[in-house]
Design a protein around this motif. Sequence first.
Motif, PDB file in Angstrom:
ATOM      1  N   ALA A   1       0.712  -1.416   0.005  1.00  0.00           N
ATOM      2  CA  ALA A   1       0.187   0.230  -0.035  1.00  0.00           C
ATOM      3  C   ALA A   1       0.376   1.423   0.185  1.00  0.00           C
ATOM      4  O   ALA A   1       0.136   2.629  -0.859  1.00  0.00           O
ATOM      5  N   SER A   2       1.792   0.675   0.452  1.00  0.00           N
ATOM      6  CA  SER A   2       2.437   2.354   0.560  1.00  0.00           C
ATOM      7  C   SER A   2       3.795   2.831  -0.873  1.00  0.00           C
ATOM      8  O   SER A   2       4.193   4.223  -0.893  1.00  0.00           O
ATOM      9  N   ASN A   3       3.182   1.850  -1.911  1.00  0.00           N
ATOM     10  CA  ASN A   3       3.694   2.217  -3.337  1.00  0.00           C
ATOM     11  C   ASN A   3       5.128   2.591  -2.890  1.00  0.00           C
ATOM     12  O   ASN A   3       6.030   2.997  -4.475  1.00  0.00           O
ATOM     13  N   SER A   4       5.928   2.267  -2.165  1.00  0.00           N
ATOM     14  CA  SER A   4       7.395   2.192  -2.500  1.00  0.00           C
ATOM     15  C   SER A   4       8.312   0.914  -3.164  1.00  0.00           C
ATOM     16  O   SER A   4       8.053   0.305  -2.343  1.00  0.00           O
ATOM     17  N   PRO A   5       9.145   1.335  -3.509  1.00  0.00           N
ATOM     18  CA  PRO A   5      10.102   0.425  -4.205  1.00  0.00           C
ATOM     19  C   PRO A   5      10.798  -0.207  -3.351  1.00  0.00           C
ATOM     20  O   PRO A   5      10.452  -1.634  -3.702  1.00  0.00           O
ATOM     21  N   TYR A   6      10.937   0.068  -2.386  1.00  0.00           N
ATOM     22  CA  TYR A   6      11.320  -0.449  -1.368  1.00  0.00           C
ATOM     23  C   TYR A   6      10.587  -1.629   0.268  1.00  0.00           C
ATOM     24  O   TYR A   6      11.159  -2.373   0.014  1.00  0.00           O
ATOM     25  N   SER A   7       9.660  -0.823  -0.049  1.00  0.00           N
ATOM     26  CA  SER A   7       8.517  -1.738   0.738  1.00  0.00           C
ATOM     27  C   SER A   7       7.877  -2.986  -0.026  1.00  0.00           C
ATOM     28  O   SER A   7       7.679  -4.490  -0.117  1.00  0.00           O
ATOM     29  N   LEU A   8       8.177  -2.467  -0.906  1.00  0.00           N
ATOM     30  CA  LEU A   8       8.371  -3.273  -2.833  1.00  0.00           C
ATOM     31  C   LEU A   8       8.146  -5.023  -2.668  1.00  0.00           C
ATOM     32  O   LEU A   8       8.149  -5.930  -2.072  1.00  0.00           O
ATOM     33  N   ILE A   9       9.783  -4.613  -2.431  1.00  0.00           N
ATOM     34  CA  ILE A   9      10.586  -5.900  -2.468  1.00  0.00           C
ATOM     35  C   ILE A   9      10.585  -6.231  -0.964  1.00  0.00           C
ATOM     36  O   ILE A   9      10.724  -7.779  -0.527  1.00  0.00           O
ATOM     37  N   GLY A  10      10.702  -5.882   0.085  1.00  0.00           N
ATOM     38  CA  GLY A  10      10.591  -5.988   1.281  1.00  0.00           C
ATOM     39  C   GLY A  10       9.176  -7.355   1.188  1.00  0.00           C
ATOM     40  O   GLY A  10       9.196  -8.450   1.873  1.00  0.00           O
ATOM     41  N   SER A  11       8.115  -6.101   0.936  1.00  0.00           N
ATOM     42  CA  SER A  11       6.583  -7.210   0.619  1.00  0.00           C
ATOM     43  C   SER A  11       7.003  -8.746  -0.038  1.00  0.00           C
ATOM     44  O   SER A  11       6.187  -9.761   0.637  1.00  0.00           O
ATOM     45  N   GLU A  12       7.369  -7.920  -1.204  1.00  0.00           N
ATOM     46  CA  GLU A  12       7.424  -9.284  -1.865  1.00  0.00           C
ATOM     47  C   GLU A  12       8.399 -10.430  -1.570  1.00  0.00           C
ATOM     48  O   GLU A  12       8.373 -12.133  -1.158  1.00  0.00           O
ATOM     49  N   ARG A  13       9.580 -10.190  -0.591  1.00  0.00           N
ATOM     50  CA  ARG A  13      10.120 -11.030   0.099  1.00  0.00           C
ATOM     51  C   ARG A  13       9.589 -11.805   1.484  1.00  0.00           C
ATOM     52  O   ARG A  13      10.225 -12.903   1.101  1.00  0.00           O
ATOM     53  N   GLU A  14       9.095 -10.986   1.922  1.00  0.00           N
ATOM     54  CA  GLU A  14       8.750 -11.193   2.898  1.00  0.00           C
ATOM     55  C   GLU A  14       7.262 -12.227   2.759  1.00  0.00           C
ATOM     56  O   GLU A  14       7.128 -13.655   2.862  1.00  0.00           O
ATOM     57  N   LEU A  15       6.551 -12.042   1.561  1.00  0.00           N
ATOM     58  CA  LEU A  15       5.441 -13.768   0.572  1.00  0.00           C
ATOM     59  C   LEU A  15       6.009 -14.773   0.780  1.00  0.00           C
ATOM     60  O   LEU A  15       5.593 -15.691   1.077  1.00  0.00           O
ATOM     61  N   LEU A  16       7.706 -14.245  -0.101  1.00  0.00           N
ATOM     62  CA  LEU A  16       8.796 -15.200   0.097  1.00  0.00           C
ATOM     63  C   LEU A  16       8.812 -16.038   0.865  1.00  0.00           C
ATOM     64  O   LEU A  16       8.518 -17.924   0.690  1.00  0.00           O
ATOM     65  N   GLN A  17       9.140 -15.434   1.880  1.00  0.00           N
ATOM     66  CA  GLN A  17       9.250 -16.126   3.037  1.00  0.00           C
ATOM     67  C   GLN A  17       8.005 -17.058   3.745  1.00  0.00           C
ATOM     68  O   GLN A  17       8.120 -18.270   4.154  1.00  0.00           O
TER      69      GLN A  17
END
Lengths: 148, 636, 286
Positions: C105-121
């Motif tokens: 939701a923050s739409n920030s590149p760094y947050s998004l990468i974090g989200s993707e990685r978290e999801l993968l985890q």
Amino acid sequence: MNFIKKSPWILHYDGSSCNGCDIEVLACLTPLYDVERFGIINTGNPKHADILLITGSVNEQNIPIVKQLYEQMPEPKVVVAVGICATSGGIFAECYNIVGGVDKVLPVDVYVPGCAARPESIIDGVVKALAILDEKQKILSGKKALAK
Amino acid sequence: MNLITTLILFPLAIAILSFVIRQDKIRNAIVTLGAASIALLTVLVTVRYFGDGITYSYHQEEGISYLIMCLEIIIAGYVLVKSIRDKKYLVTVFAAIQTPLILWFELSAGHHIQIVNQIVYDKLSGIMVLIIGIIGSLICIYAVGYMKDYHHHHKEYAERKSFFLSILFLFLSAMFGLVLSNNLTWLYFCWEVTSLCSFLLIGYTRTEEAKSNSYRALTINLGGGLAFAVAIVFIGLHYDTLELSTLISLEPEAIAMVPVFLMSVAALTKSAQFPFSSWLLGAMVAPTPSSALLHSATMVKAGVYLIIRLAPMLGDSPVGIAVTGIGCATFLLSSLAAVTQSDGKKILAYSTVANLGLIVICASIGSQEALWAAILLIIFHASAKSLMFLCVGSIEHQLGSRNVEDMGDLALVSRKLNLFMFIGIAGMFLAPFGMLISKWVAMKAFIDSRHILAVIVIAYGSAITLFYWTKWMGKLVSGSNRKQEKEHSFSLFEELPIIIHVIIVIVSCFAFPLISDYALVPYLTELFGKDAVIPIGTSDVNLMIMMLAMLIIIPISFIPLYKGDKRRIVPIYMAGENTGDNETFYGGLGEKRKAEMRNWYLSEYFDSKKMLFIGNIIAILILVLGVILLIGGLAQ
Amino acid sequence: MLILKIIVIILLTPIAGGLLTGMDRVITARMQGRQGPPLLQPFYDVLKLIQKEAIEVNLMHRFYVYLSLIFVILTSVILLLGGDILLAVFALTLGSVLFILGGYASNSPYSLIGSERELLQMMAYEPMVLLTGIGFYLADKSFFISDIIKNNIPAIVYLPGMFIGFVYILTFKLRKSPFDFSMSHHGHQEIVQGITTEYSGKDLAVIEITHWYEQIIALVFVFLFFATSHISSIIVGIIVCLLVYFLEILIDNGFARMKWNFALKSAWLVTAVLGSVNLMVLSYFR
């Protein structure tokens, strides 16, 4: 009670420095100086930071960046200029691209001189900044109380 | 003429009407009214018969049988001519074998078999009728609005709206017949009609791709039909009966497993399990309402419906184990394949295959708990999947793309659709929503019946499901804070069915204890002859409902809640290089560059072609193994 | 009485989690030859964050963090009141999904990468968590924690493989190296701060508190392996929890961060080998 004194988080920004001061800033994190004793964390993220620690002078290119980072920090916040370049431009002051010390762009709260600044003096500077942070926090909470 | 006969014949009448009438306005009115009447009729039937059920037969049985035979000959003739003309000889072969086979049987041995109950309406058929009647008719209404836009966007395709709408209604009629018939030859007829309808719907656009995909669907489904026909002849000759209810009450001896196996194969083709799944994935070329109809409420549900009917014969028998194995392979591998997809409709297709796999596992295990889960899965899957298909269809028209990566911009165009899509996805996998409740019970059922492999498969499968749905949700959420730029109204014909779907998805979650108490528990109690209980504790149910209530507040995030709250808004962090619009940053030479944000697809690991290949190999091996076990059983 | 219990759980869990985090930081520092912060440092941090100004990048992104906290609290209440273990897992998953959505939701590149990685985890560790719940059911005949802790024989006797597998994926849950590639604590700066990049002030404090709850939830699972009706099992369980936590700190300090490929493969492999085999053997004998 203001807890900001117990947990100052730092954003370290490197302007046009020779990297001497940066090495000394990192030295503060080593076991010998261990700034985490004071709850200090090097966050690398303006949104989490309380103290903007700048080494090196500012130049034409990085003025908007420094300003933006400062803008992205939540109140209360302080700026600590580390090393003689950050305080006045130092030996780079005469260069064609250099604007001067950090105070040409941001309101600097603490100046830490030295070339390079020694870890002891950096820590000293940060601790001085804590007192200012405390002041600012009080003003801030006073404002909040007034608003209510 | 009683209500149930009306229910089967009424959609047929609408189909003919909408085929004949060529004026858009009149036809739209008839279609809308007709669909609404079907829904109403469904409700009436449910109210009238759901409590006690009804079984009966017609006096004019012989006439109906001859009529069906005539229709079968016509259909077979059509298929034969068409397939020879298009050089699809496998279809020709399938059609040329099964229709004469059935006709010969019905005119000779089958002619003397007495049938007690031709129509059986029990709780299971009741649930199926409700799903078909309500979701199906909503899809028909949606199709009215959709097809208008569709031909507006795709001028290259010949407009055959009348034909399209009438096939949709024909489909509904065939599905009603399918779930209500107890006479196997009637059931088989309806089965073949749905195959034909899917063929016509998939080939709607008449492009090369559509043509080849429609023939693939027809080939696979006719193959299944052939197995079905052989099963009918076998049952007729061996047991002298043609009733589904008699078949499933047979002793599960080795010889009875032959028709059960054949019918299971037919069911697997229809519900698109490995190795027969390719037709469903190809069916995506059709206009969206037909995908919605094929994938959620009708076609594929016919397959799992049959397996649920056959469940008492499956269980731990070799056939049951083979079907469970195929379900496991399908669930796991098509979930993995869904991870690599970015096309919204493709994701929905793979997840449909996966969820059907799960239903097949539950149904083939056949314990009380497992069937409870299977039926609930059918209900929740039909409503949530249909909602999502309709949303994706509208999104494609509004956004010009159905790629998930582009859906970050959806909120700019239509906040409503963004929200509806979000609810649809939540319904598919999040905690208090229906699908998860069913998965939970399925897990419990698997472990109670000691199907450890199925337990492991569902554990991995849920994790994978979580991955691909959450990243889609993330894309929807990422745009939710942006302002809607232009007012993009979509027609009421599209909006209304979607809204009703949303209501169904949410209400069915609150209502699932009721569904369980009034439909599932009585049905299972009767089927097993012992008391069935709802497999989830009451306190847990209460907690789930509480969670759901909390989750209802999520959509609030789509409305700017904190207008009064004076928080400082700062640009997002881009290492100090944000140009201020939160989308671009200053590059190395001072120019503005866009920050592109994409999801992960892990295609080097879970390449969908590879997954399908592995899945098909495994499934074929399991089928061969099933045949060997069956022959081994017969030899004993 | 029930309400009192719930209030106590809601209040005490984060305090225990915070103390644990404080311990972690002190022990980590000592392992690195430093003195480290005071034990109560995590509380100072959170209290400071609450006092600070909260800034945001858009009007909605903080919403998800608060929802996430609510569901994590719900999880800990379900667990500690002896509720259904699978329901707790589902509620926890919901909490994590909401947290990830916050990153999007923050739409920030760094947050998004974090989200993707978290999801993968999450995809990596989720099968093991589910299998653990099922393992308890097979060992103790009930999904209810109140029943599991009443058994005479601790579950570890039946589920040794599960236990090792669970400790393996605990590294994800506690955000420790080598599997902290979505976001890690204190000193590290990988992808800035992952999902938390755009959060500040109160919202960040909420994330910290959520993590405290999550830590305790993770350890409750460890505890369950040793719980019996006997009173001494509580002491044994707590000691084992502390030992496991210590082990995680040791691993954290001893390993570099791994790539996500390795994390996913190894977590699934460990689950497939230890979890599944354990389950099969157990279902064969019970």
